[in-house]
Motif scaffolding. Sequence first.
Motif, PDB file in Angstrom:
ATOM      1  N   LEU A   1      -9.997  34.592  43.123  1.00 31.10           N
ATOM      2  CA  LEU A   1     -11.606  34.780  43.268  1.00 31.10           C
ATOM      3  C   LEU A   1     -12.825  34.320  43.550  1.00 31.10           C
ATOM      4  N   ARG A   2     -12.195  32.999  43.091  1.00 27.57           N
ATOM      5  CA  ARG A   2     -13.832  32.035  42.990  1.00 27.57           C
ATOM      6  C   ARG A   2     -14.581  32.548  42.085  1.00 27.57           C
ATOM      7  N   ASP A   3     -14.681  33.638  41.145  1.00 32.63           N
ATOM      8  CA  ASP A   3     -14.929  33.786  40.098  1.00 32.63           C
ATOM      9  C   ASP A   3     -14.584  33.248  38.630  1.00 32.63           C
ATOM     10  N   THR A   4     -15.361  33.213  37.769  1.00 30.74           N
ATOM     11  CA  THR A   4     -14.803  33.656  36.029  1.00 30.74           C
ATOM     12  C   THR A   4     -14.300  34.743  36.067  1.00 30.74           C
ATOM     13  N   THR A   5     -15.307  35.609  35.685  1.00 27.25           N
ATOM     14  CA  THR A   5     -15.132  36.757  35.099  1.00 27.25           C
ATOM     15  C   THR A   5     -13.961  37.508  35.133  1.00 27.25           C
TER      16      THR A   5
ATOM     17  N   VAL B   1      -5.344  40.863  40.642  1.00 29.79           N
ATOM     18  CA  VAL B   1      -6.184  40.352  41.788  1.00 29.79           C
ATOM     19  C   VAL B   1      -5.994  40.237  43.144  1.00 29.79           C
ATOM     20  N   ASN B   2      -5.251  41.374  43.857  1.00 32.40           N
ATOM     21  CA  ASN B   2      -5.290  41.726  44.788  1.00 32.40           C
ATOM     22  C   ASN B   2      -6.128  42.884  45.023  1.00 32.40           C
ATOM     23  N   GLU B   3      -5.676  43.829  43.721  1.00 31.37           N
ATOM     24  CA  GLU B   3      -7.236  45.159  43.311  1.00 31.37           C
ATOM     25  C   GLU B   3      -8.257  44.136  43.618  1.00 31.37           C
ATOM     26  N   LEU B   4      -8.791  43.487  42.956  1.00 34.18           N
ATOM     27  CA  LEU B   4     -10.545  42.748  42.987  1.00 34.18           C
ATOM     28  C   LEU B   4     -10.918  42.408  43.981  1.00 34.18           C
ATOM     29  N   ALA B   5      -9.889  42.034  44.820  1.00 32.80           N
ATOM     30  CA  ALA B   5      -9.987  40.844  45.715  1.00 32.80           C
ATOM     31  C   ALA B   5     -10.701  42.091  46.438  1.00 32.80           C
ATOM     32  N   GLY B   6      -9.721  42.912  46.782  1.00 37.69           N
ATOM     33  CA  GLY B   6     -10.233  43.876  48.181  1.00 37.69           C
ATOM     34  C   GLY B   6     -11.491  44.560  47.917  1.00 37.69           C
ATOM     35  N   ARG B   7     -12.203  45.394  46.460  1.00 41.45           N
ATOM     36  CA  ARG B   7     -12.815  45.754  46.078  1.00 41.45           C
ATOM     37  C   ARG B   7     -14.054  45.009  46.325  1.00 41.45           C
TER      38      ARG B   7
END
Length: 242
Positions: A32-36, A73-79
């Motif tokens: 994700l390259r994002d800490t939050t 992870v896949n859900e946030l990466a797609g959104r």
Amino acid sequence: MDMWNEKLTRENIEQFYDMYAAFAYRCAYKNLRDTTRAEMCVVDAFIDTYHKRAKLSEEKVIYYFSDALQYHVNELAGRYPVINDSAPLEKNLDEYTATTMKHSILEKIDSPRFRIAEFMASSSDNKIRRNTPLADYFQNSGITVMLLIKLVILAIVIAVTTYFGAVTFFHANNYIQNRTQRGTYKLEEYIVGILDYLPVSIGGNGAAAPTAPPQSDPTENTESTAPSSETEGTSEPSATVG
């Protein structure tokens, strides 16, 4: 790293977190390259695994946790696609972030809402129900106990809000009282207007007794008619007079 081989419970959830939190955070951040967002994925994965702990055997806890982490992870990466390409590829979990995430997880699983949801889910799984057309209908329609409780609470809130709104803003009580007093006043006017036509006594409580017609006295009739006869006799000329 040793594999987890115990049933997940409330007593060992912190031990399970301390064992796999750092590894899970590195994997989530690498994608994700994002800490939050990485923190959100790790917290949700631990909560999902704890929620399914009753159905997981000792050797399947870690595998379910891995699948849950990958799913989030896949859900946030797609959104939210990765836009910060300049961020470092790897990032280790610091002590402050680890403590914050652990506190969030424990606060979530100890909340009354989470416990009620778990209790209802376990009750529905352990209860043996006979399949009936009505039960099948409710199961297929998606109606749940939580939905019914929410509808009842919503109905109560609407009723209370409507009542207080009518009393506070529209003064419904005063309107009803005025209408009642106005109706009583009009009824009294109608009653007073027809009292003269009713066989009742105004001074008494009951109806007045009917009065008998006055009876005439024979002596009074004789005495009253005698002078009239004499008067009539003297007023006419007679052949024997004078």
